[in-house]
Structure formats: C-alpha cells, structure tokens
Enzyme design. Structure first.
Site, PDB file in Angstrom:
ATOM      1  CG  HIS A 169      58.076  13.128 -71.840  1.00 45.97           C
ATOM      2  ND1 HIS A 169      56.672  12.915 -70.927  1.00 45.97           N
ATOM      3  CD2 HIS A 169      57.979  14.172 -73.151  1.00 45.97           C
ATOM      4  CE1 HIS A 169      56.243  13.936 -71.495  1.00 45.97           C
ATOM      5  NE2 HIS A 169      56.844  14.831 -72.077  1.00 45.97           N
ATOM      6  CE  LYS A 208      49.442  26.809 -75.018  1.00 50.84           C
ATOM      7  NZ  LYS A 208      49.647  25.625 -76.069  1.00 50.84           N
ATOM      8  CB  THR A 216      53.006  16.063 -68.296  1.00 50.68           C
ATOM      9  OG1 THR A 216      54.022  16.635 -69.502  1.00 50.68           O
ATOM     10  CG2 THR A 216      52.980  17.563 -67.683  1.00 50.68           C
ATOM     11  CG  ASP A 271      56.633  19.426 -67.790  1.00 48.33           C
ATOM     12  OD1 ASP A 271      56.865  18.676 -68.185  1.00 48.33           O
ATOM     13  OD2 ASP A 271      55.578  19.191 -68.163  1.00 48.33           O
ATOM     14  CG  HIS A 320      57.358  17.523 -76.172  1.00 49.89           C
ATOM     15  ND1 HIS A 320      57.423  16.627 -76.354  1.00 49.89           N
ATOM     16  CD2 HIS A 320      57.204  17.810 -75.350  1.00 49.89           C
ATOM     17  CE1 HIS A 320      57.190  15.860 -75.638  1.00 49.89           C
ATOM     18  NE2 HIS A 320      56.115  16.605 -74.289  1.00 49.89           N
ATOM     19  CG  ASP A 344      58.005  18.974 -71.782  1.00 48.22           C
ATOM     20  OD1 ASP A 344      58.257  18.062 -71.475  1.00 48.22           O
ATOM     21  OD2 ASP A 344      56.786  18.999 -72.156  1.00 48.22           O
ATOM     22  CG  ASP A 372      57.141  16.552 -66.098  1.00 49.16           C
ATOM     23  OD1 ASP A 372      58.325  16.720 -65.792  1.00 49.16           O
ATOM     24  OD2 ASP A 372      56.383  16.767 -66.363  1.00 49.16           O
TER      25      ASP A 372
END
Length: 851
Positions: free
Chosen positions: A462, A271, A185, A147, A309, A305, A352
């Site tokens: 994003h 996760k 995503t 990701d 972030h 990802d 992605d």
C-alpha cells in the site's frame, strides 16, 4: 478383661457384618476426572488418574486433563466444561462462579455459562439514549484500528465476518473512508488522531529525512520517539488538556512525549502481544474506578495488514486474517455487553488504508532511465527521490533534471514523475521540507525501484494514490452517539478527529477537517457550524464611456456599432436580477480575503467578480443547459475591447500579450457559448481575460469546447464557476496580494499557478441546475497552470486522448478550491449548513479498476 475384649471383637464383627449387609463401603473409588482438581498436589496414595502439572510425564493424567486444566491456560473463551470451574491462577480468563466479582471472566462467560444472549445474537439497540451502568455519566469512546482493512474486503466477504457485519448493520458505516496520501500506516494513523494532512503534522511517510534536523525517521529507528517529528495535537492530548483521561493500547505517536506529555495510560508497542490480551486490557481499563477510568481508548491490531503484505489481498490466508480480526471485535463487544456497556460505549472501527496486489513482474527500474542511479530513492508504491549526499547537496540537487529524465521516456510508463509543487492539490503533499521535491505517482499494482536487486515485490502493499479503490479503508461506528442502520457517503479520514471531539464534547485543536461535515453520522450533533462571513464586499464599477484615447491595443473590426455593443453591458436592476437567477442559482461566491478590491460585473449570460488587485476576474459564473451552443467564436486577436466599466488604469490591455511571449489571453467565460454575435461580444472584453500559457490553452479550450458540453448533456445542465488560483508558496491557501507581489515583480498581471472549475448539477437529473428541489451534485477541478503538457506526454497526441484523463487526475474538493481562492461557495443554499459541508468535502473518483 477377657470379657471386654470378646465384647469389642463382637461389636466390630457386628459392625462389619452390618456394613457388608447394607452395602456400605469406604470411599476409595479411583479418580477419573480433573474437574475441580487441576494442579492438585500429587500423592502416591491417591488412586486413579492425576491432574498435577507433572502427570503427562508419568502418563497418568485423566482423560479430560487437557480440556480441563491445560486449555484454560491457552483459551480466552468459556465452554460448558469450564463453567463453574475451580479458580486457577494461571488461566487467561476465568469461568468460575466468582469471576464476575473478581472481574476476570472470559468475555463470553454470561452467554456460555449463564444462558444469556450473546451480543452477536442480540437485536440492534432500539433506544435513542445511552444505556450506561452507574458511574458512567458520559459514554466512553473506543477508537479501534484494524490495520490494512481494505473496504472491498467487507463488500466481498461480509458473510464470513459476522461481528463486523452486525456492527455495520446496526450502526453507521461509510462505503469507504479515504486515506490520505501516501497511504501508509504511520501517516494515516497520525492523521486520524490529529485531523491533519501529513504535510501539516510532519509524518509524511514511514521513512523520512529532515534536513533541518539532519535526522532520518523510520519505524525501527530510535529517533522515531523524538518529539520533533510529531506535530499537531493528537486526540489523547485534546482529551487530557480538557480534563478527561486517555488510554492507548498501541497507536503511532502514543509512546512519544509529544508536547511534553504522554496519554494518561499507554503501552509501548509490542507486536507479540495477542489480540485477545489487548482486548482484555482495554476492558480492564473500563473496569477501573471512575477517578482512574479513561474516557477515550485506542486499540490497534496488525491484521489483516500483516497477512495482506505476505499473501496479497486476494488469498485464503487473508480470509483467515479477517476472521481473526472479526473474532477480536466479537470479543470486545461481548466483553462490553458483560459489563452492560454495549449500548453505552461509542465505538469507531476503522482502518488506515487498503491493500493492493503486487508482483515482481510489475516493477519500474530507475536503471532503465539513468546510466547511473546517483541519488537516494525511497522505493515502492509512493517513491520519492533526493540527493544521497545530505545535508550538503539537499538544496542544490537537480530535481527538475530528474523529473525531465523520468518524463515521457517510454511509450508506456507505469508512473508519472512530478515536482512536489505540481502534484494534484487534492493530495495536500508539498508544504513540508520533509517531502522530497521529486515524487513518482505509480500505477496500480506497480512499484518503482532503483534496480533489479529489489526483491520485496510479492504479496501485497500500500502507499498508492488515495483515489485507488484498493487503498480505501473501512469506517464503521456503533453506540448511543451514532445513528443506527445508517449508510453515509465516503469521506476523508481528516474528518475523524473532529467527530471524536464532538462525541467527547471537546473543543478540537486547529486541524484540516471541516467541522460539522460529519454531523449526519450523529444522533444529536454537538457542534453546529456557522456560515462563513464575507470579509470584503464588492465595490461599484459603473458603466462609463470608452476611454479616449484608447491605448489598450485592442481591436475588433467586426463591430460596426461600438456604442450599441457596449450598451449591452449596462444592465438595469431587473436585468441584473434575472442574470443572477440564471448564473448564480446557489448564491454569489463570497470573498473571505481581507482588503480585496473587486466589483461585480453583470452580463446576460455570465457574471464575474473583477479584481482590481490582480486585474482579472476572481471568478466567473454561468449556467449552460444540456445542449449548449457550439458556434465558432471570433478569435481573441481579431476581436477584443476594453470593458467600459473598468477604469483603464485597472484593466488589462491587449498590449500586455505580445506574440513572442509564452503567455496568451484566455477567457473564463467562453465567448462561443453566446448564441448570437452580440452575446459573444459580451464576453470579448478585457474583464473576461486571464493570462494563460499557450500550452495550457490546449487543455482549457478542449475542456470548454468538448468536455463541458458532454458533462452538461450527461447531467441535464450545469452551473459553472471558474477562476484563477495564486499559490506561489504552495501552502494550499490563497496568497495575499502582498505575497503575490513577492513572487511576481515584473508585471502588473500575475500569472496564476492554477485554475479552478466547479461544476454543479442536480443529483436528480430529471431536474436542471436552475430547478433543483433536492440535493446537488458537484464535480470540481484544480488544474495546474503549466507551460507545457509533458505531464500527459501530449505533444503529438490528439486532445481527446489525454485532456479528460489529466483533469480527472486533478479533481479536488470544493473545500480545496475555497482554501486556495479565499472564496465561499453555495452561500445561497437554503439547506442546513452541515449538508452543504458534505457537498464541499466530496471528492469524485475516476480511477478505473485494474483489469
């Protein structure tokens, strides 16, 4: 009796004496190592250090206790110390002698404990055929998503990611893969597995409102698993519907009962599960018996990802996240090699979307534009605005008023407001009720938010325009199905679904991809595309006399011999052939619309296909050299005449254009490109007219008068094809004549919603478009036909400050033009069709990097 006792004692004494003399003693040396002793039962009688699970409390552990007994419960790797370890129940993976038999070895067991070469140190595979162990008749396919892996990461830090770099070196890779808009995503992951644009599959953002369902969708809402949100056919269903098995270790949509079913095997998203555990489970799936083993597997990890972030795309932390992702790939490849599957499995590694740096100093606040922010706003890099009182006010919300209030309000705005129907067609982001009518296209590194309470503005994000370099994603592929050491041009992620179907020898469900456009990635393409078949052939429009009386309202006082001028339109067969060689070097655009009535009109300098349905050309084609003529043309109001080849009842008239109307006649082929008055007269005819808004002619005339000659100089000439587009229902496909009549009922001449321009030149600019033995280069645009230029705040700006930027915003693929016009381009090319499809799916990039 006494003698017996004396004898026994004597024997014992002798034995002890011999024992001492020979240096023999009882084995009572204290223990100093935990090797083979982990989790043993504690005994007070034992001497030396301990290895039971309570030894740390007693401070009695052997020195190697942590390395030998604790580390294996925390590590996914072997070490020399662990090799031949005693089997333990609670280790993450084993390095014992029987681990291969038990199928629980650490992935590096053979390289660490048996001295075999690791996958990373292996040479690139040289065999052209799959090398699979017994029981694998077809190569499994693994789709692995990292990701937020921005393509630029691999350009900058490839040396820090040896496993990914090896995959890139040995397999096939693109410089980047283009995400779909918005670059979010769920949106892109679901596009990858369906081949559909968001407007087609329904997951148009990570947060959505659907007025027909009167439900909200978000990543954390329980409604996320409602199948009503999820359209299309994901690849795991394509797999199972055609008799194969699919397993998903996390993928958006995979835990939803889409179309009434799930993948064969799937995991509910969590996760907290370590990446190594995910890889281990995937490898176990490949160890299953043939009857249970999946043919298709997805694998997903959240990095880089999550770190992007938090810390942004340029940080030390992102490098560590990339190295973690690299180790995860390395673990997968080592595990495949240990099973002799590294040259059997086809692997696609992709992302992605990318990642962009943001700052709380780069925010646009709606409170700066409205006294009261009385609407609902999806904030961030891809904002949408709707009524906050839904469903009641959903359809009556003043979207047009909101866009007006957000347009050209400041000398410098870091976003542009669009009605969804006016967004660039390349985004394919309008044809779904879930897409709110008000959309803001935000500049790089900026975000648009409601007010100053917004605080999620540091680090990275994003969602931006998918043409931004920061939004570009990685694509790498490896395995027996892919070419080795192969770099390909960029492509859009809608094409991946068809590619995966080809690797698995499946028939894809209907999708937005162009099947066959990625054949150049494959060693032996499974699918061979067929040329489009023209649905309607041209009619004849014979040369005829000037109608009498002439009721067209057209006039041209500068023509002294009308008969001679008109006779130039009466080309013989040889002249038509010469015109086609010059103006249609790649073949005539074929008409794929059913029941279309049109005829070909040949002129010396251009050819057009005149539609008797919409009373204007479907297309006009011409070729200009690197130094086109720039003489000033006669004005249309001073010199226009009927085309004598078109019956008066099927022709536009000059009286259709009254001075008090906002519509004015425009030309597809610019008359000023004629090198003589006679050549200009060939274009000053009603069959070359298209209705244009007066405001739009500023853009159109500057494009043809300034930019087109500039591009011709830069590219050593151009072939130009242009024409109108009718997409009144905004579905991205051409409107039938009946559909057009539904929207336009007060005139015989419908107003185009857009105009297209396709510019083709030779890739090798030594050659001209007319003499190009190699590859072609294309630049195409779909320009919204709007009555003003508020999109560019151009009322008082010189044309050179905004026109080129505007047309670049509305760049498009040739394939987009084909879908919107019902035309098929490049029908005369001699190259293999998949190469033509690459040309048609190419999207040029103009976005400048952020300073």
């Amino acid at each position: 009796m006494i003698q017996q006792k004396v004898l026994f004692i004597s024997l014992v004494a002798v034995a002890l004496g011999l024992g001492l003399g020979l240096g023999l003693k009882e084995s009572v040396e204290p223990q100093v190592s935990c090797r083979y002793r982990c989790n043993e039962t504690f005994s007070k009688m034992a001497s030396g250090c301990s290895c039971d699970d309570k030894c740390t409390e007693r401070q009695a552990c052997c020195q190697d206790y942590e390395d030998t007994c604790v580390l294996p419960t925390q590590s996914w790797s072997c070490s020399k110390l662990r090799c031949s370890e005693k089997r333990m129940a609670n280790v993450l993976c084993s390095c014992s002698e029987d681990c291969l038999e038990k199928k629980d070895c650490c992935t590096d067991y053979k390289s660490i404990c048996k001295g075999e070469t690791s996958w990373l140190k292996d040479q690139c595979a040289s065999s052209s055929a799959a090398q699979c162990p017994s029981g694998f008749e077809q190569s499994p396919l693994i789709l692995f998503s990292m990701d937020g892996f921005r393509a630029g990461y691999l350009e900058t830090w490839d040396s820090l990611m040896p496993n990914i770099n090896k995959l890139k070196t040995c397999g096939t890779h693109a410089k980047y893969m283009r995400a779909v808009y918005p670059t979010k995503t769920f949106v892109n992951h679901y596009t990858i597995v369906t081949g559909l644009y968001p407007e087609s599959h329904g997951i148009i953002d990570n947060n959505i409102y659907d007025v027909t369902l009167n439900l909200n969708f978000s990543l954390s809402a329980p409604t996320m698993t409602n199948p009503a949100w999820w359209g299309g056919q994901p690849i795991w269903h394509t797999v199972t519907y055609q008799g194969l098995k699919a397993a998903t270790y996390f993928w958006p949509g995979s835990e939803v009962k889409i179309n009434g079913s799930y993948p064969t095997i799937y995991k509910v998203y969590n996760k907290s599960i370590p990446f190594e555990a995910r890889v281990t489970e995937v490898l176990k799936w490949l160890d299953l018996p043939k009857a249970e083993r999946p043919d298709f597997v997805t694998l997903y990890i959240e990095e880089p990802d999550t770190t992007g972030h938090k810390f942004g795309p340029v940080s030390g932390e992102i490098i560590m996240a990339l190295q973690m992702a690299d180790r995860t790939l390395g673990m997968l490849m080592e595990g495949l090699k240990q099973r002799n599957l590294h040259n059997c499995v086809n692997l696609i590694l992709l992302a992605d979307h990318g990642m962009e740096q943001i700052s709380c100093n780069r925010l646009e606040y709606m409170t700066d534009y409205f006294d009261k922010v009385d609407f609902f706003m999806y904030e961030g890099p891809a904002p949408r605005i709707r009524s906050k009182n839904v469903p009641k006010d959903f359809y009556t919300f003043d979207s047009e008023g909101i866009v007006r209030n957000l347009t050209c309000q400041k000398p410098k705005q870091y976003f542009k407001a669009y009605l969804a129907k006016d967004l660039p067609k390349r985004l394919h982001y309008v044809n779904n009720i879930r897409i709110d009518k008000v959309n803001l296209m935000v500049d790089q590194q900026w975000m648009a938010v409601r007010n100053k309470n917004y605080n999620r503005c540091n680090g990275g994000t994003h969602g931006y325009d998918n043409e931004f370099k920061s939004m570009q994603a990685i694509f790498l592929a490896h395995g027996p199905g892919f070419k080795g050491k192969n770099e390909v041009t960029s492509f859009e992620n809608i094409e991946v679904y068809n590619l995966m179907c080809d690797l698995l020898k499946l028939k894809p469900a209907p999708n937005n991809g162009t099947h066959g456009s990625l054949n150049h990635l494959l060693k032996n393409p499974f699918y061979n595309p067929s040329p489009a078949k023209e649905q309607t052939s041209p009619l004849s429009c014979p040369f005829g006399p000037v109608p009498s009386p002439d009721v067209s309202g057209c006039k041209c006082s500068s023509i002294t011999d009308l008969g001679k001028v008109n006779e130039r339109l009466n080309l013989n067969n040889q002249a038509k052939t010469e015109s086609e060689a010059h103006n249609l070097p790649y073949g005539r655009p074929q008409v794929l619309q059913n029941h279309s009535k049109y005829c070909l009109l040949h002129q010396a300098k251009y050819i057009s296909a005149y539609s008797q349905d919409v009373l204007m050309p479907l297309w006009s084609s011409y070729t200009i050299n690197k130094s086109p003529p720039t003489s000033v043309p006669p004005s249309a109001s001073d010199c226009l005449r009927l085309d004598v080849r078109i019956p008066a009842a099927q022709s536009q008239t000059c009286s259709n254009y009254q001075p008090d109307l906002t519509i004015t006649p425009g030309f597809l082929y610019p008359p000023n490109f004629g090198s003589s008055n006679f050549e200009q007269y060939d274009a000053l005819i009603t069959s070359n007219l298209v209705p244009m808004f007066k405001g739009f002619t500023r853009l159109w005339n500057y494009f043809h008068g300034t930019l087109l000659p500039k591009y011709a100089r830069e590219r050593n000439g151009l072939n130009v094809i242009s024409g109108p587009i009718f997409d009144y229902n905004y579905d991205g496909h051409f409107d039938s004549y009946d559909t057009i009549k539904e929207y336009v009922n007060d005139t015989k001449i419908p107003i185009p919603t857009h105009f297209f321009v396709v510019l083709t030149s030779c890739e090798n600019q030594i050659n001209t478009p007319l003499n190009c033995p190699g590859s072609l280069k294309v630049l195409s645009f779909i320009l919204p036909h709007r009555p003003d230029n508020s999109e560019s705040c151009a009322d008082t700006s010189p044309d050179n400050l905004w026109v080129e930027e505007r047309i670049q915003t509305h760049t498009a693929r040739v394939r987009d033009v084909e879908l919107l016009t019902g035309l098929n381009f490049y029908s005369g090319l001699k190259q293999p069709l998949p190469e033509t499809l690459q040309l048609k799916t190419f999207l040029p990039i103009f976005v400048n990097p952020v300073n």
